[in-house]
Design a protein around this motif. Structure first.
Motif, PDB file in Angstrom:
ATOM      1  N   THR A 127      47.853  45.159  44.825  1.00 23.95           N
ATOM      2  CA  THR A 127      47.300  43.814  44.922  1.00 23.95           C
ATOM      3  C   THR A 127      47.891  42.893  43.850  1.00 23.95           C
ATOM      4  O   THR A 127      48.385  43.339  42.817  1.00 23.95           O
ATOM      5  CB  THR A 127      45.766  43.852  44.772  1.00 23.95           C
ATOM      6  OG1 THR A 127      45.221  42.545  45.044  1.00 23.95           O
ATOM      7  CG2 THR A 127      45.351  44.292  43.379  1.00 23.95           C
ATOM      8  N   TYR A 128      47.829  41.593  44.149  1.00 23.94           N
ATOM      9  CA  TYR A 128      48.165  40.606  43.133  1.00 23.94           C
ATOM     10  C   TYR A 128      47.191  40.733  41.965  1.00 23.94           C
ATOM     11  O   TYR A 128      46.025  41.094  42.129  1.00 23.94           O
ATOM     12  CB  TYR A 128      48.008  39.194  43.689  1.00 23.94           C
ATOM     13  CG  TYR A 128      49.170  38.669  44.502  1.00 23.94           C
ATOM     14  CD1 TYR A 128      50.468  38.674  44.006  1.00 23.94           C
ATOM     15  CD2 TYR A 128      48.954  38.111  45.757  1.00 23.94           C
ATOM     16  CE1 TYR A 128      51.520  38.154  44.745  1.00 23.94           C
ATOM     17  CE2 TYR A 128      49.996  37.583  46.500  1.00 23.94           C
ATOM     18  CZ  TYR A 128      51.276  37.607  45.985  1.00 23.94           C
ATOM     19  OH  TYR A 128      52.310  37.084  46.717  1.00 23.94           O
ATOM     20  N   ALA A 129      47.665  40.392  40.778  1.00 25.79           N
ATOM     21  CA  ALA A 129      46.797  40.314  39.609  1.00 25.79           C
ATOM     22  C   ALA A 129      47.424  39.342  38.613  1.00 25.79           C
ATOM     23  O   ALA A 129      48.624  39.062  38.680  1.00 25.79           O
ATOM     24  CB  ALA A 129      46.626  41.693  38.969  1.00 25.79           C
ATOM     25  N   ALA A 211      49.619  45.268  40.862  1.00 26.23           N
ATOM     26  CA  ALA A 211      48.767  46.302  40.285  1.00 26.23           C
ATOM     27  C   ALA A 211      49.455  47.645  40.102  1.00 26.23           C
ATOM     28  O   ALA A 211      49.060  48.425  39.235  1.00 26.23           O
ATOM     29  CB  ALA A 211      47.513  46.479  41.139  1.00 26.23           C
ATOM     30  N   THR A 212      50.496  47.935  40.900  1.00 21.66           N
ATOM     31  CA  THR A 212      51.153  49.230  40.796  1.00 21.66           C
ATOM     32  C   THR A 212      52.410  49.186  39.931  1.00 21.66           C
ATOM     33  O   THR A 212      53.182  50.144  39.905  1.00 21.66           O
ATOM     34  CB  THR A 212      51.530  49.758  42.195  1.00 21.66           C
ATOM     35  OG1 THR A 212      52.355  48.791  42.858  1.00 21.66           O
ATOM     36  CG2 THR A 212      50.301  50.030  43.024  1.00 21.66           C
ATOM     37  N   ASP A 213      52.623  48.106  39.205  1.00 20.19           N
ATOM     38  CA  ASP A 213      53.819  47.984  38.375  1.00 20.19           C
ATOM     39  C   ASP A 213      53.662  48.753  37.064  1.00 20.19           C
ATOM     40  O   ASP A 213      52.676  48.568  36.345  1.00 20.19           O
ATOM     41  CB  ASP A 213      54.109  46.510  38.079  1.00 20.19           C
ATOM     42  CG  ASP A 213      55.534  46.297  37.614  1.00 20.19           C
ATOM     43  OD1 ASP A 213      55.882  46.788  36.520  1.00 20.19           O
ATOM     44  OD2 ASP A 213      56.306  45.650  38.345  1.00 20.19           O
ATOM     45  N   ASP A 227      36.778  38.702  39.221  1.00 20.88           N
ATOM     46  CA  ASP A 227      35.326  38.850  39.279  1.00 20.88           C
ATOM     47  C   ASP A 227      34.689  38.239  40.513  1.00 20.88           C
ATOM     48  O   ASP A 227      33.521  38.515  40.817  1.00 20.88           O
ATOM     49  CB  ASP A 227      34.669  38.276  38.013  1.00 20.88           C
ATOM     50  CG  ASP A 227      35.139  36.869  37.681  1.00 20.88           C
ATOM     51  OD1 ASP A 227      36.364  36.633  37.654  1.00 20.88           O
ATOM     52  OD2 ASP A 227      34.295  35.996  37.441  1.00 20.88           O
ATOM     53  N   LYS A 228      35.419  37.432  41.270  1.00 22.24           N
ATOM     54  CA  LYS A 228      34.893  36.898  42.536  1.00 22.24           C
ATOM     55  C   LYS A 228      35.519  37.587  43.743  1.00 22.24           C
ATOM     56  O   LYS A 228      35.272  37.192  44.875  1.00 22.24           O
ATOM     57  CB  LYS A 228      35.121  35.385  42.605  1.00 22.24           C
ATOM     58  CG  LYS A 228      34.298  34.598  41.590  1.00 22.24           C
ATOM     59  CD  LYS A 228      34.397  33.101  41.822  1.00 22.24           C
ATOM     60  CE  LYS A 228      33.508  32.342  40.839  1.00 22.24           C
ATOM     61  NZ  LYS A 228      33.570  30.860  41.060  1.00 22.24           N
ATOM     62  N   GLY A 229      36.321  38.602  43.493  1.00 21.85           N
ATOM     63  CA  GLY A 229      36.894  39.382  44.586  1.00 21.85           C
ATOM     64  C   GLY A 229      37.788  38.582  45.506  1.00 21.85           C
ATOM     65  O   GLY A 229      37.748  38.756  46.730  1.00 21.85           O
ATOM     66  N   PHE A 230      38.631  37.723  44.946  1.00 16.44           N
ATOM     67  CA  PHE A 230      39.486  36.878  45.788  1.00 16.44           C
ATOM     68  C   PHE A 230      40.620  37.650  46.449  1.00 16.44           C
ATOM     69  O   PHE A 230      40.842  37.539  47.655  1.00 16.44           O
ATOM     70  CB  PHE A 230      40.081  35.732  44.969  1.00 16.44           C
ATOM     71  CG  PHE A 230      41.200  35.031  45.682  1.00 16.44           C
ATOM     72  CD1 PHE A 230      40.948  34.231  46.787  1.00 16.44           C
ATOM     73  CD2 PHE A 230      42.511  35.197  45.271  1.00 16.44           C
ATOM     74  CE1 PHE A 230      41.980  33.607  47.472  1.00 16.44           C
ATOM     75  CE2 PHE A 230      43.562  34.572  45.948  1.00 16.44           C
ATOM     76  CZ  PHE A 230      43.290  33.777  47.056  1.00 16.44           C
ATOM     77  N   PHE A 231      41.360  38.419  45.682  1.00 21.67           N
ATOM     78  CA  PHE A 231      42.544  39.068  46.228  1.00 21.67           C
ATOM     79  C   PHE A 231      42.161  40.180  47.203  1.00 21.67           C
ATOM     80  O   PHE A 231      41.358  41.046  46.873  1.00 21.67           O
ATOM     81  CB  PHE A 231      43.412  39.647  45.113  1.00 21.67           C
ATOM     82  CG  PHE A 231      44.060  38.606  44.241  1.00 21.67           C
ATOM     83  CD1 PHE A 231      44.915  37.664  44.786  1.00 21.67           C
ATOM     84  CD2 PHE A 231      43.803  38.571  42.877  1.00 21.67           C
ATOM     85  CE1 PHE A 231      45.515  36.699  43.988  1.00 21.67           C
ATOM     86  CE2 PHE A 231      44.409  37.613  42.074  1.00 21.67           C
ATOM     87  CZ  PHE A 231      45.262  36.662  42.626  1.00 21.67           C
ATOM     88  N   PRO A 232      42.709  40.147  48.410  1.00 15.44           N
ATOM     89  CA  PRO A 232      42.403  41.206  49.377  1.00 15.44           C
ATOM     90  C   PRO A 232      43.069  42.517  48.991  1.00 15.44           C
ATOM     91  O   PRO A 232      43.867  42.575  48.056  1.00 15.44           O
ATOM     92  CB  PRO A 232      42.985  40.663  50.690  1.00 15.44           C
ATOM     93  CG  PRO A 232      44.057  39.717  50.279  1.00 15.44           C
ATOM     94  CD  PRO A 232      43.599  39.117  48.971  1.00 15.44           C
TER      95      PRO A 232
END
Length: 295
Positions: A127-129, A211-213, A227-232
């Motif tokens: 996922t994006y982060a 996230a996997t980098d 904290d708002k769970g935006f990224f799928p």
């Protein structure tokens, strides 16, 4: 020497895709890949594994997300590893927030109508982060903290790749959900792989990471909590043109066997071997397949 045919540019691949009609099975399968380390690794692992199992294939990698998907839909690429969240939001324009399983089932259903089959998803969620330096985190822990900092005009600079400011699952959607706005002066676009070094060197305050980098740990970055769970969810999953899958018995089982080996820690370690330890894509891919008993 490994047989690995790489197209020089994504534009060449797309041009061929628009000219050549889709066929059920070319002489060789064509394995696609995007233009960053994880995708290059996945393409190389797939190429080597399929060759070993008796499926001649070539590789067309280094492509942008939309170009690669277009090439598949036009029959120039037969299979590649896609992310469930990318298909959900970017290709299928689904705005509903779904959990990991629902995301997979939705894209599997929607893409089946386009002649694309999603095989078994891996346990790796790339996922994006957004990350900061752990030693200079600007007082940020969550994405809500980041939104508040931009709201207070603290002048934070954010290093991003070319796609993130335009994707609905990127900056526009993030700003909408968290209620903030970045100005042009706050955004520093660059090639994705350069973001990590720029953040490490203090040239940007916040960096877009995946996230996997493996560089997240190696460079001592602190990932901000969504904290708002935006990224799928972005489960790494093999996707294949349905007619190609039907014409090649055994292909599904082979790809699923590789997918079953992939987790977040596995991909972080593999990516780090390339990006931090400077090993070659082909060598890292071959060693992993051998270690896992897949070759």
């Amino acid at each position: 020497m490994l047989k690995r045919i790489v197209k020089i540019t994504a534009q060449v691949a797309l041009g061929a895709a628009l000219i050549l009609p889709g066929v059920a099975q070319a002489k060789d399968l064509v394995v696609g890949g995007k233009n960053f380390t994880e995708q290059l690794l996945l393409a190389s692992m797939t190429h080597q594994l399929l060759e070993a199992k008796g499926f001649p294939n070539s590789v067309t990698d280094g492509m942008g997300t939309t170009v690669l998907r277009t090439a598949m839909e036009n029959g120039q690429v037969d299979l590649y590893w896609e992310y469930t969240g990318t298909s959900l939001v970017t290709f299928n324009k689904v705005t509903e927030r779904l959990d990991a399983e629902a995301t997979y089932q939705k894209v599997k259903e929607l893409d089946a109508a386009k002649g694309i089959t999603w095989l078994a998803p891996s346990r790796a969620n790339n996922t994006y982060a957004l990350a900061v330096r752990a030693t200079d985190d600007k007082g940020l822990t969550t994405l809500s903290d980041l939104a508040a900092a931009y709201g207070a005009d603290k002048g934070l600079t954010m290093g991003v790749n070319a796609e993130f400011p335009r994707r609905p699952d990127g900056l526009p959607g993030l700003e909408k959900v968290y209620g903030f706005k970045t100005g042009r002066a706050n955004i520093t676009p660059m090639e994705g792989g350069l973001i990590y070094q720029a953040l490490k060197d203090g040239k940007v305050d916040v960096g877009l990471v995946f996230a996997t980098d493996g560089r997240i740990t190696a460079f001592n970055f602190k990932v901000l909590e969504d904290d708002k769970g935006f990224f799928p969810n972005y489960a790494i999953t093999p996707t294949v043109r349905t007619e190609v899958l039907e014409a090649n018995p055994g292909l599904e089982e082979i790809l699923n066997s590789l997918s079953a080996k992939l987790t977040d820690p596995v991909m972080q370690a593999l990516n780090a071997q390339v990006d931090v330890d400077k090993k070659s894509i082909e060598d890292v891919a071959a060693a992993f397949l051998a270690d896992q008993g897949l070759l």
